[in-house]
Design an enzyme around this catalytic site. Structure first.
Site, PDB file in Angstrom:
ATOM      1  N   ASP A  16       1.024  -1.373  -0.263  1.00  0.00           N
ATOM      2  CA  ASP A  16      -0.200   0.139  -0.079  1.00  0.00           C
ATOM      3  C   ASP A  16       0.888   1.155   0.079  1.00  0.00           C
ATOM      4  O   ASP A  16       1.916   1.253   0.395  1.00  0.00           O
ATOM      5  CB  ASP A  16      -0.836  -0.212   1.241  1.00  0.00           C
ATOM      6  CG  ASP A  16      -2.034   0.945   1.168  1.00  0.00           C
ATOM      7  OD1 ASP A  16      -2.404   1.388  -0.122  1.00  0.00           O
ATOM      8  OD2 ASP A  16      -2.840   1.056   2.269  1.00  0.00           O
ATOM      9  N   GLY A  17       0.370   2.278  -0.625  1.00  0.00           N
ATOM     10  CA  GLY A  17       0.865   3.434  -0.328  1.00  0.00           C
ATOM     11  C   GLY A  17       1.367   4.148  -1.659  1.00  0.00           C
ATOM     12  O   GLY A  17       2.144   5.256  -1.871  1.00  0.00           O
ATOM     13  N   ASN A  18       1.271   3.610  -2.704  1.00  0.00           N
ATOM     14  CA  ASN A  18       1.834   3.978  -3.919  1.00  0.00           C
ATOM     15  C   ASN A  18       1.210   5.300  -4.605  1.00  0.00           C
ATOM     16  O   ASN A  18       1.831   6.192  -4.802  1.00  0.00           O
ATOM     17  CB  ASN A  18       1.428   3.195  -5.216  1.00  0.00           C
ATOM     18  CG  ASN A  18       2.204   1.545  -5.099  1.00  0.00           C
ATOM     19  OD1 ASN A  18       3.036   1.397  -4.216  1.00  0.00           O
ATOM     20  ND2 ASN A  18       1.626   0.621  -5.785  1.00  0.00           N
ATOM     21  N   GLY A  19      -0.057   5.500  -4.285  1.00  0.00           N
ATOM     22  CA  GLY A  19      -0.540   6.879  -4.449  1.00  0.00           C
ATOM     23  C   GLY A  19      -0.291   8.109  -3.720  1.00  0.00           C
ATOM     24  O   GLY A  19       0.232   8.922  -4.325  1.00  0.00           O
ATOM     25  N   TRP A  21       2.927   8.004  -1.997  1.00  0.00           N
ATOM     26  CA  TRP A  21       4.097   8.170  -2.501  1.00  0.00           C
ATOM     27  C   TRP A  21       4.362   9.486  -3.675  1.00  0.00           C
ATOM     28  O   TRP A  21       5.148  10.299  -3.698  1.00  0.00           O
ATOM     29  CB  TRP A  21       4.821   6.658  -2.845  1.00  0.00           C
ATOM     30  CG  TRP A  21       6.140   6.857  -3.263  1.00  0.00           C
ATOM     31  CD1 TRP A  21       7.368   6.781  -2.461  1.00  0.00           C
ATOM     32  CD2 TRP A  21       6.629   7.213  -4.580  1.00  0.00           C
ATOM     33  NE1 TRP A  21       8.711   6.925  -3.411  1.00  0.00           N
ATOM     34  CE2 TRP A  21       8.284   7.111  -4.456  1.00  0.00           C
ATOM     35  CE3 TRP A  21       6.303   7.444  -5.955  1.00  0.00           C
ATOM     36  CZ2 TRP A  21       9.093   7.301  -5.568  1.00  0.00           C
ATOM     37  CZ3 TRP A  21       7.146   7.642  -7.120  1.00  0.00           C
ATOM     38  CH2 TRP A  21       8.501   7.602  -6.478  1.00  0.00           C
ATOM     39  N   SER A  61      -6.985  -5.947  -5.650  1.00  0.00           N
ATOM     40  CA  SER A  61      -7.987  -6.514  -4.977  1.00  0.00           C
ATOM     41  C   SER A  61      -9.258  -6.457  -5.563  1.00  0.00           C
ATOM     42  O   SER A  61      -9.608  -5.831  -6.525  1.00  0.00           O
ATOM     43  CB  SER A  61      -8.231  -5.768  -3.489  1.00  0.00           C
ATOM     44  OG  SER A  61      -8.814  -4.672  -3.812  1.00  0.00           O
ATOM     45  N   GLU A  63     -11.883  -5.127  -4.564  1.00  0.00           N
ATOM     46  CA  GLU A  63     -12.548  -3.674  -4.569  1.00  0.00           C
ATOM     47  C   GLU A  63     -11.750  -2.625  -5.363  1.00  0.00           C
ATOM     48  O   GLU A  63     -12.117  -1.484  -5.579  1.00  0.00           O
ATOM     49  CB  GLU A  63     -12.114  -3.392  -3.012  1.00  0.00           C
ATOM     50  CG  GLU A  63     -13.137  -4.134  -2.081  1.00  0.00           C
ATOM     51  CD  GLU A  63     -12.797  -5.661  -1.846  1.00  0.00           C
ATOM     52  OE1 GLU A  63     -11.372  -5.930  -1.749  1.00  0.00           O
ATOM     53  OE2 GLU A  63     -13.421  -6.337  -1.383  1.00  0.00           O
ATOM     54  N   ASN A  64     -10.818  -2.982  -6.028  1.00  0.00           N
ATOM     55  CA  ASN A  64      -9.816  -2.197  -6.802  1.00  0.00           C
ATOM     56  C   ASN A  64     -10.476  -1.469  -8.177  1.00  0.00           C
ATOM     57  O   ASN A  64     -10.063  -0.451  -8.374  1.00  0.00           O
ATOM     58  CB  ASN A  64      -8.224  -2.598  -7.041  1.00  0.00           C
ATOM     59  CG  ASN A  64      -7.314  -2.578  -5.775  1.00  0.00           C
ATOM     60  OD1 ASN A  64      -6.455  -3.202  -5.704  1.00  0.00           O
ATOM     61  ND2 ASN A  64      -7.697  -1.580  -5.004  1.00  0.00           N
ATOM     62  N   TRP A  65     -11.588  -2.382  -8.550  1.00  0.00           N
ATOM     63  CA  TRP A  65     -12.489  -1.944  -9.805  1.00  0.00           C
ATOM     64  C   TRP A  65     -12.925  -0.713  -9.375  1.00  0.00           C
ATOM     65  O   TRP A  65     -13.254   0.039 -10.441  1.00  0.00           O
ATOM     66  CB  TRP A  65     -13.347  -3.218 -10.077  1.00  0.00           C
ATOM     67  CG  TRP A  65     -12.566  -4.275 -10.381  1.00  0.00           C
ATOM     68  CD1 TRP A  65     -12.764  -5.562  -9.541  1.00  0.00           C
ATOM     69  CD2 TRP A  65     -11.905  -4.778 -11.644  1.00  0.00           C
ATOM     70  NE1 TRP A  65     -12.076  -6.570 -10.306  1.00  0.00           N
ATOM     71  CE2 TRP A  65     -11.604  -6.045 -11.550  1.00  0.00           C
ATOM     72  CE3 TRP A  65     -11.498  -3.900 -12.783  1.00  0.00           C
ATOM     73  CZ2 TRP A  65     -10.741  -6.670 -12.315  1.00  0.00           C
ATOM     74  CZ3 TRP A  65     -10.708  -4.593 -13.628  1.00  0.00           C
ATOM     75  CH2 TRP A  65     -10.498  -6.045 -13.528  1.00  0.00           C
ATOM     76  N   ARG A 190      -5.103  -2.195   9.003  1.00  0.00           N
ATOM     77  CA  ARG A 190      -6.248  -2.964   8.418  1.00  0.00           C
ATOM     78  C   ARG A 190      -5.679  -4.255   7.809  1.00  0.00           C
ATOM     79  O   ARG A 190      -4.720  -4.162   7.302  1.00  0.00           O
ATOM     80  CB  ARG A 190      -7.000  -2.017   7.530  1.00  0.00           C
ATOM     81  CG  ARG A 190      -7.811  -0.930   7.961  1.00  0.00           C
ATOM     82  CD  ARG A 190      -8.665  -0.466   6.845  1.00  0.00           C
ATOM     83  NE  ARG A 190      -8.109   0.072   5.975  1.00  0.00           N
ATOM     84  CZ  ARG A 190      -7.985   1.521   5.929  1.00  0.00           C
ATOM     85  NH1 ARG A 190      -8.292   2.133   7.082  1.00  0.00           N
ATOM     86  NH2 ARG A 190      -7.158   2.096   5.050  1.00  0.00           N
TER      87      ARG A 190
HETATM   88  C1  FPP Z   1      -1.947   0.264  -3.167  1.00  0.00           C
HETATM   89  O1  FPP Z   1      -1.348   1.555  -3.352  1.00  0.00           O
HETATM   90  C2  FPP Z   1      -1.336  -0.621  -4.418  1.00  0.00           C
HETATM   91  C3  FPP Z   1      -2.061  -1.280  -5.411  1.00  0.00           C
HETATM   92  C4  FPP Z   1      -3.479  -0.939  -5.700  1.00  0.00           C
HETATM   93  C5  FPP Z   1      -1.673  -2.528  -5.651  1.00  0.00           C
HETATM   94  C6  FPP Z   1      -0.034  -2.563  -5.850  1.00  0.00           C
HETATM   95  C7  FPP Z   1       0.217  -2.398  -7.208  1.00  0.00           C
HETATM   96  C8  FPP Z   1       1.524  -2.459  -7.904  1.00  0.00           C
HETATM   97  C9  FPP Z   1       2.722  -2.599  -7.128  1.00  0.00           C
HETATM   98  C10 FPP Z   1       1.834  -1.932  -9.131  1.00  0.00           C
HETATM   99  C11 FPP Z   1       1.388  -3.342 -10.073  1.00  0.00           C
HETATM  100  C12 FPP Z   1       1.838  -4.472  -9.450  1.00  0.00           C
HETATM  101  C13 FPP Z   1       2.377  -5.555 -10.096  1.00  0.00           C
HETATM  102  C14 FPP Z   1       2.592  -6.980  -9.472  1.00  0.00           C
HETATM  103  C15 FPP Z   1       2.675  -5.445 -11.473  1.00  0.00           C
HETATM  104  P1  FPP Z   1      -2.662   2.643  -3.345  1.00  0.00           P
HETATM  105  O2  FPP Z   1      -2.934   3.298  -4.842  1.00  0.00           O
HETATM  106  O3  FPP Z   1      -3.700   2.055  -2.476  1.00  0.00           O
HETATM  107  O4  FPP Z   1      -1.671   3.889  -2.426  1.00  0.00           O
HETATM  108  P2  FPP Z   1      -2.607   4.949  -1.556  1.00  0.00           P
HETATM  109  O5  FPP Z   1      -2.865   4.142  -0.587  1.00  0.00           O
HETATM  110  O6  FPP Z   1      -1.496   5.897  -1.290  1.00  0.00           O
HETATM  111  O7  FPP Z   1      -3.620   5.525  -2.479  1.00  0.00           O
END
Ligand code: FPP
Length: 238
Positions: A16-19, A21, A61, A63-65, A190
């Site tokens: 988690d946390g890509n967004g 970051w 997940s 839910e990600n849709w 969570r």
């Molecule tokens: C959550 O970050 C991450 C995801 C939605 C899934 C993880 C996806 C990757 C690491 C990239 C693709 C994966 C592969 C295996 C190719 P978030 O967007 O929920 O971050 P946030 O909580 O800061 O919004």
């Protein structure tokens, strides 16, 4: 004991946390996902090097849709590209690739790459890399219940024979060990519908570090912390 030298046999990760970051750097959210793929590669290689038996990553997940269409499309494209590009990493590290989740709900081109990856890596004998895709923990239990009901209806199983073992055998994770350690990056406390059945006795480790910044050093810290814990599985230490 399921562990060797205090190392977990099976590590599961909520990435988690890509967004956040990306937002913290004034970048579009998708840049966080792109950077996150680099962490996936580094952590996969490091776990394989340490002879971890299985690494399960929550990549998408059910839910990600509900995310904006554009972001979902990018995630699917990234996933497909990842599967194509990382085949080399998988083969070089003797990794066996597998997936859990409702794979039939993914775009067809992604399903095709998944099938290829599974086929090409099926004779590898090292770590199992399992991607959770279109995965939901409750859905997994519902799907297992449906399979069992089907078997009862067909007369292959009696209701009184349904127990923890038969349920487990009908989960996506049939034949896999339960995770010993669940890591969550991004700081939220969570479980987010991940491996609900399988994490009953799993040790949890949460770090505020965002997934794109989670690399070898952070994994090392989680493993050190894990090694110092006492696992009692509901009993007492003798
Ligand atoms: C959550 O970050 C991450 C995801 C939605 C899934 C993880 C996806 C990757 C690491 C990239 C693709 C994966 C592969 C295996 C190719 P978030 O967007 O929920 O971050 P946030 O909580 O800061 O919004």
């Amino acid at each position: 004991m399921s562990e060797q030298n205090g190392l977990p046999s099976h590590i599961a990760i909520i990435m988690d946390g890509n967004g956040r970051w990306a937002s913290n750097r004034g970048l579009a959210r998708v840049r966080g996902h792109i950077e996150g793929v680099k962490s996936v590669r580094e952590i996969t290689e490091e776990c394989a090097r340490r002879h971890i038996e299985q690494l399960t990553l929550y990549a998408f997940s059910s839910e990600n849709w509900s995310r904006p269409r554009f972001e979902v499309a990018i995630l699917m494209r990234l996933l497909r590209r990842y599967l194509i590009r990382e085949l080399k990493t998988i083969m070089n590290n003797n990794i066996r690739f597998t997936v859990i989740g409702r794979i039939e709900g993914l775009p067809e081109d992604v399903q095709k790459e998944i099938a290829t990856e599974i086929e090409l890596s099926k004779n590898n004998t090292g770590m199992i890399l399992c991607l959770a895709l279109n995965y939901g923990g409750r859905t997994e239990i519902v799907d297992a219940a449906r399979r069992l009901a089907q078997k009862v209806q067909e007369g292959k199983l009696r209701p009184e024979d349904i127990n923890e073992e038969t349920l487990k055998e009908n989960m996506y994770t049939a034949g896999m060990r339960d995770p010993d350690l669940l890591i969550r990056t991004g700081g939220e406390m969570r479980v987010s519908n991940f491996l609900l059945w399988e994490i009953s006795y799993t040790e949890l480790w949460v770090t505020p570090v965002y997934w794109p910044d989670f690399r070898k050093e952070q994994l090392e810290e989680a493993l050190r912390d894990y090694a110092a814990r006492e696992r009692r599985y509901g009993g007492i230490l003798q």
